[in-house]
Design a protein around this motif. Structure first.
Motif, PDB file in Angstrom:
ATOM      1  N   GLY A 149      -1.900   1.848   4.962  1.00  0.00           N
ATOM      2  CA  GLY A 149      -0.880   0.914   4.954  1.00  0.00           C
ATOM      3  C   GLY A 149      -0.001   0.870   6.137  1.00  0.00           C
ATOM      4  O   GLY A 149       0.352  -0.189   6.756  1.00  0.00           O
ATOM      5  N   LEU A 172      -4.090   6.466   1.770  1.00  0.00           N
ATOM      6  CA  LEU A 172      -3.405   4.937   1.659  1.00  0.00           C
ATOM      7  C   LEU A 172      -2.212   4.654   2.303  1.00  0.00           C
ATOM      8  O   LEU A 172      -2.077   3.647   2.890  1.00  0.00           O
ATOM      9  CB  LEU A 172      -3.386   4.466  -0.237  1.00  0.00           C
ATOM     10  CG  LEU A 172      -2.905   3.141  -0.552  1.00  0.00           C
ATOM     11  CD1 LEU A 172      -3.991   2.295   0.226  1.00  0.00           C
ATOM     12  CD2 LEU A 172      -2.996   3.085  -1.894  1.00  0.00           C
ATOM     13  N   CYS A 213       0.769  -1.235   0.046  1.00  0.00           N
ATOM     14  CA  CYS A 213       0.081  -0.020   0.029  1.00  0.00           C
ATOM     15  C   CYS A 213       0.980   1.246  -0.007  1.00  0.00           C
ATOM     16  O   CYS A 213       0.515   2.209  -0.557  1.00  0.00           O
ATOM     17  CB  CYS A 213      -1.039  -0.080   1.322  1.00  0.00           C
ATOM     18  SG  CYS A 213      -2.301  -1.247   1.109  1.00  0.00           S
ATOM     19  N   GLN A 214       1.827   1.259   0.856  1.00  0.00           N
ATOM     20  CA  GLN A 214       2.677   2.300   0.982  1.00  0.00           C
ATOM     21  C   GLN A 214       3.524   2.625  -0.329  1.00  0.00           C
ATOM     22  O   GLN A 214       3.608   3.737  -0.806  1.00  0.00           O
ATOM     23  CB  GLN A 214       3.727   2.324   2.046  1.00  0.00           C
ATOM     24  CG  GLN A 214       2.978   2.377   3.247  1.00  0.00           C
ATOM     25  CD  GLN A 214       4.055   2.538   4.674  1.00  0.00           C
ATOM     26  OE1 GLN A 214       5.060   1.870   4.518  1.00  0.00           O
ATOM     27  NE2 GLN A 214       3.844   3.257   5.663  1.00  0.00           N
ATOM     28  N   THR A 266       2.636   2.004  -3.257  1.00  0.00           N
ATOM     29  CA  THR A 266       1.523   2.314  -4.310  1.00  0.00           C
ATOM     30  C   THR A 266       1.474   3.996  -4.064  1.00  0.00           C
ATOM     31  O   THR A 266       1.219   4.704  -5.082  1.00  0.00           O
ATOM     32  CB  THR A 266       0.373   1.528  -4.232  1.00  0.00           C
ATOM     33  OG1 THR A 266       0.757   0.333  -4.501  1.00  0.00           O
ATOM     34  CG2 THR A 266      -0.787   2.030  -5.117  1.00  0.00           C
ATOM     35  N   ALA A 267       1.204   4.329  -2.840  1.00  0.00           N
ATOM     36  CA  ALA A 267       0.975   5.700  -2.511  1.00  0.00           C
ATOM     37  C   ALA A 267       2.121   6.510  -2.854  1.00  0.00           C
ATOM     38  O   ALA A 267       1.751   7.548  -3.466  1.00  0.00           O
ATOM     39  CB  ALA A 267       0.681   5.783  -1.105  1.00  0.00           C
TER      40      ALA A 267
END
Length: 493
Positions: free
Chosen positions: A401, A397, A368-369, A371-372
């Motif tokens: 995460g 996000l 998640c991190q 991606t963010a």
């Protein structure tokens, strides 16, 4: 009464009346098993965990209290960028020193004594910050405050691990993960205080706000000092490991309501710890089975705070500068992001780790991190409302995460990779690495952001990528594993 009289372990003044059939303990492993299998009726143990989390709340509040005040501090004292970096990083430098000392003392003299002492750091340092006449006094007070934080976290994590059961809902991993939502709750409280004082202080006295916010940290510390003697006990597992079975039995009766007594034929001689506390135990973290665990805990504990501090500490700056919002909108949006996503993620970590384990949740959190951060880097400086919404979604996000992944479970790895005899130095070493990374990120983020603007997110994204690779290389799962049994295997007890 004999158990209490012959014991040196501290037992809380208030406790539960023992119920049920008498339980006989003959060795330290018996004490550990009783704690591991304890049920949800352990009311006083819950209070101990709550007080330990109060220390974590204070740690987080003091670390994040300057997030909105750095601009005012810089203006009031006429600080250069390096001067601002000195103020921002002083508290984490102090935490490095405190973690080294606190980890050793937690194993050497016990959890209770260390916790009793470290709260005074917060009271005096918070007041010194509030009345600081110049940047040097402020930096010095923040350094002392950081020492208190560094000393507190090893003992707080030891309490959370050693007053919790092994498996099921509310297990050791879940109790330790509670540090995460507690942390974000403290950050949110600091935002609420900023919002309140921003609303009520006249503009001519707006420079008072950062002093009030820093000084407020003395209040929860005083509350903890007022109630700790009544409810806090020494860790029963630590007491038993020191050979003090009578003290451990008294704590079990008082904190858990377990009618525990020491067997007349129990071997109490020699009354010695399974592994003597020493500075050399820091080296033991890199030997045998602990080498891989320490490697994984260290890598994740370096990269996770580097990314989080760059984003969280800079969140007000990111929102106000990148999204061109007013001060009120900046405060409200920062508060909403922390409560709705970071805090919620922390709650998810507590509820889900008994079921899924820390490794899976850490892995998903890093994904998640990554991606963010890549999304923030690709959007850059938002030019319209659509891009601004994407940037805010990416920040959300990242914080989500962080909450259910590395934010919660880097501490799970630090605390549950080591048995009782090494837990203090294990968390202490881990926190030294965390604070060193935090110091670097707090100092470097303003510099990198000034030089790279939104391209700084490409650099920050490297941190969770490294964390993810470390997890894929070392698949160690601490949740539900009885790591304290390794102490008993060491000496056959």
């Amino acid at each position: 009464m004999t158990d209490i009289i012959t014991s040196s372990a501290h037992v809380a003044q208030a406790g539960n009346a023992p119920t049920g059939a008498a339980v006989t303990i003959r060795r330290a492993a018996d004490v550990s098993q009783l704690v591991n299998n304890s049920d949800s009726s352990r009311s006083n143990a819950r209070i101990v965990i709550g007080i330990a989390l109060g220390g974590v709340f204070l740690d987080a509040y003091d670390l994040g209290a300057l997030a909105f005040g750095m601009k005012d501090v810089t203006r009031e004292f006429g600080l250069s960028p390096s001067g601002a970096g000195m103020i921002a990083s002083a508290i984490t430098l102090g935490a490095i020193v405190g973690a080294l000392i606190g980890g050793y003392l937690t194993d050497k003299i016990g959890r209770y004594r260390v916790f009793m002492a470290d709260m005074f750091f917060f009271v005096f340092a918070a007041l010194a910050c509030a009345f600081a006449p110049n940047e040097y006094v402020l930096a010095g007070a923040r350094f002392v405050m950081g020492m208190g934080i560094g000393i507190d976290l090893p003992v707080a994590m030891a309490f959370l691990a050693e007053f919790s059961k092994l498996k099921g809902r509310g297990n050791k991993a879940a109790s330790i993960a509670m540090w995460c939502p507690t942390w974000y709750a403290a950050i949110s409280v600091s935002y609420l205080l900023v919002l309140f004082f921003w609303s009520v202080l006249p503009e001519s006295h707006s420079d008072w706000m950062w002093r009030i916010i820093l000084g407020f940290g003395a209040i929860p510390a005083l509350i903890i000092i007022a109630i700790r003697s009544k409810y806090m006990s020494e860790s029963p597992i630590w007491a038993a490991n020191q050979g003090d079975l009578h003290g451990a039995a008294a704590i079990l009766r008082n904190s858990y309501g377990i009618n525990a007594h020491v067997a007349k034929d129990a071997d109490l001689t020699p009354a010695r710890p399974v592994r003597r506390a020493s500075w050399g135990n820091y080296a033991a973290l890199f030997k045998g089975v602990y080498l891989k665990r320490t490697t994984l805990a260290t890598v994740t504990s370096i990269v996770s705070p580097f990314a989080y501090n760059a984003v969280a500490f800079g969140l007000p700056v990111i929102i106000s500068s990148f999204l061109a919002q007013s001060m009120l909108t900046t405060i409200l949006l920062s508060l909403a992001l922390n409560l709705l996503f970071a805090f919620t993620g922390g709650i998810l970590a507590v509820r889900l780790v008994p079921r899924f384990g820390a490794w899976k949740m850490m892995t998903l959190g890093y994904i998640c991190q990554i991606t963010a951060l890549l999304g923030l880097a690709l959007v850059g400086r938002p030019e319209d409302g659509h891009q601004a919404a994407i940037s805010v979604a990416m920040l959300a996000l990242f914080l989500l995460g962080q909450g259910f992944g590395p934010g919660a479970h880097t501490m799970t790895y630090a605390s549950l990779s080591y048995p009782t005899s090494l837990r203090g130095v294990g968390v202490g070493f881990n926190q030294m690495m965390v604070r060193a990374s935090s110091t670097a990120s707090l100092f470097l983020f303003p510099v990198l952001a000034a030089a790279l603007s939104t391209n700084v997110f490409w650099v920050i994204a490297l941190a969770p990528i490294v964390g993810l690779l470390a997890l894929l290389a070392i698949r160690w799962e601490p949740s539900g594993y009885d790591v304290d049994a390794e102490d008993f295997a060491l000496n056959g007890k």
